[in-house]
Each structure stands twice: as structure tokens, then as C-alpha cells.
Design an enzyme around this catalytic site. Sequence first.
Site, PDB file in Angstrom:
ATOM      1  N   PHE A 166       0.858  -1.179   0.000  1.00 48.22           N
ATOM      2  CA  PHE A 166       0.000   0.000   0.000  1.00 48.22           C
ATOM      3  C   PHE A 166       0.893   1.226   0.000  1.00 48.22           C
ATOM      4  CE2 PHE A 166      -4.322   1.574   0.972  1.00 48.22           C
ATOM      5  CZ  PHE A 166      -5.063   0.551   0.409  1.00 48.22           C
ATOM      6  N   GLN A 187      -7.338  15.396   3.311  1.00 45.78           N
ATOM      7  CA  GLN A 187      -6.645  14.554   2.336  1.00 45.78           C
ATOM      8  C   GLN A 187      -7.456  14.362   1.059  1.00 45.78           C
ATOM      9  OE1 GLN A 187      -6.100  10.058   2.727  1.00 45.78           O
ATOM     10  NE2 GLN A 187      -4.036  10.804   3.089  1.00 45.78           N
ATOM     11  N   HIS A 209      -7.590  11.888  -2.070  1.00 45.45           N
ATOM     12  CA  HIS A 209      -7.109  10.590  -2.552  1.00 45.45           C
ATOM     13  C   HIS A 209      -6.801  10.729  -4.037  1.00 45.45           C
ATOM     14  CE1 HIS A 209      -6.884   6.348  -3.492  1.00 45.45           C
ATOM     15  NE2 HIS A 209      -6.977   6.043  -2.208  1.00 45.45           N
ATOM     16  N   LEU A 227     -14.181   6.171  -5.171  1.00 42.63           N
ATOM     17  CA  LEU A 227     -12.805   5.779  -4.907  1.00 42.63           C
ATOM     18  C   LEU A 227     -12.370   4.524  -5.655  1.00 42.63           C
ATOM     19  CD1 LEU A 227     -10.660   7.001  -2.944  1.00 42.63           C
ATOM     20  CD2 LEU A 227     -11.159   5.102  -1.441  1.00 42.63           C
ATOM     21  N   GLU A 260      -6.256   2.273  -3.236  1.00 45.59           N
ATOM     22  CA  GLU A 260      -4.811   2.222  -3.386  1.00 45.59           C
ATOM     23  C   GLU A 260      -4.340   0.779  -3.581  1.00 45.59           C
ATOM     24  OE1 GLU A 260      -1.477   4.300  -0.599  1.00 45.59           O
ATOM     25  OE2 GLU A 260      -3.490   5.131  -0.713  1.00 45.59           O
ATOM     26  N   ARG A 269      -0.241   9.539  -0.348  1.00 42.40           N
ATOM     27  CA  ARG A 269      -1.350  10.068  -1.134  1.00 42.40           C
ATOM     28  C   ARG A 269      -1.196  11.535  -1.505  1.00 42.40           C
ATOM     29  NH1 ARG A 269      -6.272   7.047   2.166  1.00 42.40           N
ATOM     30  NH2 ARG A 269      -5.882   4.991   1.284  1.00 42.40           N
ATOM     31  N   HIS A 306     -11.201  13.133   0.277  1.00 40.22           N
ATOM     32  CA  HIS A 306     -11.326  11.787   0.826  1.00 40.22           C
ATOM     33  C   HIS A 306     -11.411  11.721   2.343  1.00 40.22           C
ATOM     34  CE1 HIS A 306     -10.963   7.497   1.087  1.00 40.22           C
ATOM     35  NE2 HIS A 306      -9.756   7.522   1.628  1.00 40.22           N
ATOM     36  N   ARG A 349      -2.832  11.398   5.946  1.00 43.54           N
ATOM     37  CA  ARG A 349      -3.013  10.053   6.484  1.00 43.54           C
ATOM     38  C   ARG A 349      -2.381   9.000   5.585  1.00 43.54           C
ATOM     39  NH1 ARG A 349      -6.314   6.145   5.396  1.00 43.54           N
ATOM     40  NH2 ARG A 349      -7.982   7.324   4.352  1.00 43.54           N
TER      41      ARG A 349
END
Length: 512
Positions: A118, A238, A240, A250, A253, A284, A350, A392
Site C-alpha cells: 500500500f 486529504q 485521494h 474511490l 490504493e 497520497r 477523501h 493520512r
Amino acid sequence: MEINKHYFDTVIVGSGLAGLRAAIECIDHGTVGVLSKLYPTRSHSTAAQGGIGAALGNEEEDNPEWHTYDTVKGSDFLGDQDAIEIMCYDAIQTIIELEHMGVPFSRTPEGKIAQRRFGGHTKEFGKAPVRRACYSADRTGHAVLFALYEQSQLKGVKFFQEFQVLDIVIEGNAVQGIIAVNIKDGSLHVFESKAVIIASGGYGKIFKVTSNAFASTGECLSMLFRQGLPLEDMEFFQFHPTGLYGLGILITEGARGEGGVLINGKGERFMERYAPTIKDLAPRDMVSRAILNEIREGRGIDGKDYVYLDLRHVDKKILEERLPEITMFCKIYMGIDPSEAPIPVVPTAHYAMGGIPTDNEGRVLRDVDGSVVEGLYAVGECACVSVHGANRLGCNSLLDTVVFGRRAGKAASSTLKNAMKGKVKKERIFLIAECKDMIKRSKGRETVASVRRDLQNAMMDKCSVFRKEDELKILLTELQALKDRYKDLSITDKSNIFNTELLEAIELGHML
């Protein structure tokens, strides 16, 4: 006016992962009531796809110290490092607990919990990517939420679904309870308690393009702010990097963790220029800036404002087994089979890193000296224990909810024996009821939809990934104008039963 009164030792607002994990912890020590404006299994936690981070080391060598380092670095060194260490070291025990509660994690051939790569997850302090994300195909949040909901029901947690919270009552530096409206019939309900845990999620709907559900409007943050409590790190939101173009839905990831790559209009794998070591699995914020930079410099696909996420080289069996939901989304919403055509993506709003400030046990802080509001706790995306800093790390949202949901539940339960029973005054109830009825009686010229649309457009244009001082100053003026327009609001639905227009008007006020 008829007032329906309820009493629970602990009242929890929100039925996502944070709220349910706290409920499971509290139910062994007293009565627990959970309020949710949705049916619990429709909570936004179900949308989490890719995984939950924990240094189990099932597929590659890993340890919690490397996870801590990645989280601190990913936060742009602006997270609370003590809280981060707690979360990363608690992660292993937390995953084992979830497995024992019945979460159906994907498995390795040996039967261990499967793990995949990730963004931002590395071994040996950034030397190479590592498999740290525990997952259940690409429906991880869904799998965990259903298991926790089932456990909550088995243990006797009382649910009040489709209840909209109108006020969090604080008197004399202690929480007294909650005032809410039953969406089904418009009746007013008061929940008095010894402890209140806020787990109401984020507020991504202030932006036009977002991966957040329609219910993510952040009213509980606004309710506390209006009562003089501070909010922390609200500038950190954040984006994404891979939302479906035009929709914001979404694309996890995990798609890049399974080998997907980002390509620009020239067919270049451009992340090699921005993050030579971990490339498409960079944090991100870095990937989002890179995508928008490519678009701004004219390297979007055919000169348009998106790039491609290419999964065509990934084995079709892997897509079917590990990314079935992503494959389905692409087919339904874009008419694309990701095994045959690249996916158009663009950054989408996000996750809120900021929120209600708390200590490591979820207690709500009222000042920088660490003074707490007695009996009041906050966990999950609505809270800021500050494990995420300015950005994050992927897979840490689910981890945050269950680690600190558990800790807040334990902390709240430990105080119940000596805590005073909350009491909500009639004057407060009548005031809140009158505020609600004023919106219903309003006869202005503005509609909820028009003001909300202009708010979302303004925030997207001037306060998203890139921000400039001159544009932010203009935005402040625009927001004040929107607040003035809100005072001239009118709603057409005057009924009590499922009056969603009224609820959207209340939400809009808090979003503003």
C-alpha cells in the site's frame, strides 16, 4: 410538545467502525445506546476498500517500528508521535481481536491473514515497499463493519437508526446527553447519559468531488465548535489520488498495490519522476500533487483534466479475486473493463485529518493545556488524536477507528461507576426544537440545493489540493455571502415524516 426521554450509561453517536468498536467495549460495563442517521450497516466505514494496516509480517518481514516511522513520515512529521506509536503497536492485537470477532480476512495459501502493499508502507525505514495491509478482497471496511455490528447486537447494544442529532448538551464542563429527532416521524428524543462518545465521521461533502457518502456533513464538529470548544488541524484534508473521473468514487490504493500504474497523456509512467523509489505507491498527498501537476502542465489524457490508472497488465484472476468491487464500479459507472482499458482518475476529497481534539484515550480536550470535558469522548474521522498529521497513510483510517474506538470505550467504561447521571434542561430542549421549527417555517428565496452547490464549488476551486493566499481571501468573502444566503433559506416540505429536506437544511448550516 411531546418529548421522548431515554437513559443509557453511555450514548454513542455514529454506527461506523469507531462507534461499534467503542460500543462493544462499553456494553460489558453498562447500558449502551447507539444513534445513527443511517441504518448502521450503511455507515461510511463500509466504503473502505483496500485494507487495515498492521505489521503482522505474514508475507514479508515487518515490525511496528517501521509502521510507526512510515506513519510519522507520511504525516509530514506533523502527527503526534506518541499517539502514532500507540496505534502502530496496538495494531497487531487489534487485527487478532477482529479475526476472533469473525472478520473474514483474505488468506495466504498457509491460512494466515493475507497482506498486500500500500502507498507509503515500507520496510527498514523507507528502503523498499512492504506487504502490511490486511484485507478482505477490496471490501475490507464492509467486512469489518458487519462483524462488529453482529457482535454489538449479540451483546445487547440498543440501536436508534435514522435518528438525526440536533445537539450535544454540555453544562458545567460535563456532558449531559444528546438531543435528536427521529427521522421517521419527526418526534423529539432526549438521551441522558453518564458518557457520550462522538463517532460521527468526516465532512467531505463540503467539496464538490468527494469519495465521501452523502451523510458525511460534519454536524457534530460544528455543534461543539458553536459551544466554544476548539477544533484541531482543520486545514489538513486529504485528497485521494484515484477517484473515478467526474464522480469521485474511490479506486482503492490496493489497485496500485496489486501492480496498477499511473500514466499521463504521453503514455509515461510519471510517478518515476516524483518518487523514484516507491513510484506509484508514494503517500497520497505526493501522488495527488503529481497528478494535478501533470494535468496543469498539459500532460493529461488528450489534454483533458485526468490521467489513467492502468491495470491491463495485472492478471485477470487477481482483479477478480482481490479487486472485484473496483472491477464492478468501473463497469457500472464508466462502462470500462479494467482488464481491457485504463481507468480515468483524478484526485477526490477523501479524508479529514483534523477534528475534535482528544487525548490518547479519546477524551475531548477543551484547551491546549489538556483540560477535558467530563464524560465526552470522540473517535474516528470526526476526532483528532493527531495520528495522521497533515496526511493520512493508507490503511490507517480503519486502524485508527478500531484502536482508538476500543481505547475510548475502555476509558468511558472506567468512569461510569463514579460518574453523575446527565440531565438535559427543558430550556435547552425547547431552544433546539425552536431552531428546527424556524427552518421548517422559513419562507426565504434560497434553496438548500443552490447554496450547497455553491459552497461545494467554491471549496473545490479554492481550497482543495493547491491553495493560494489571494484565493483563500476571496473564498472567505464568498463563504460569508453563503452564510447570509442561508438566512434567507426556504424549504417546501413542511411535514414530519421523513422530512429529508429539513435534515439537509440542518446539515447545510453545520457545513457552512
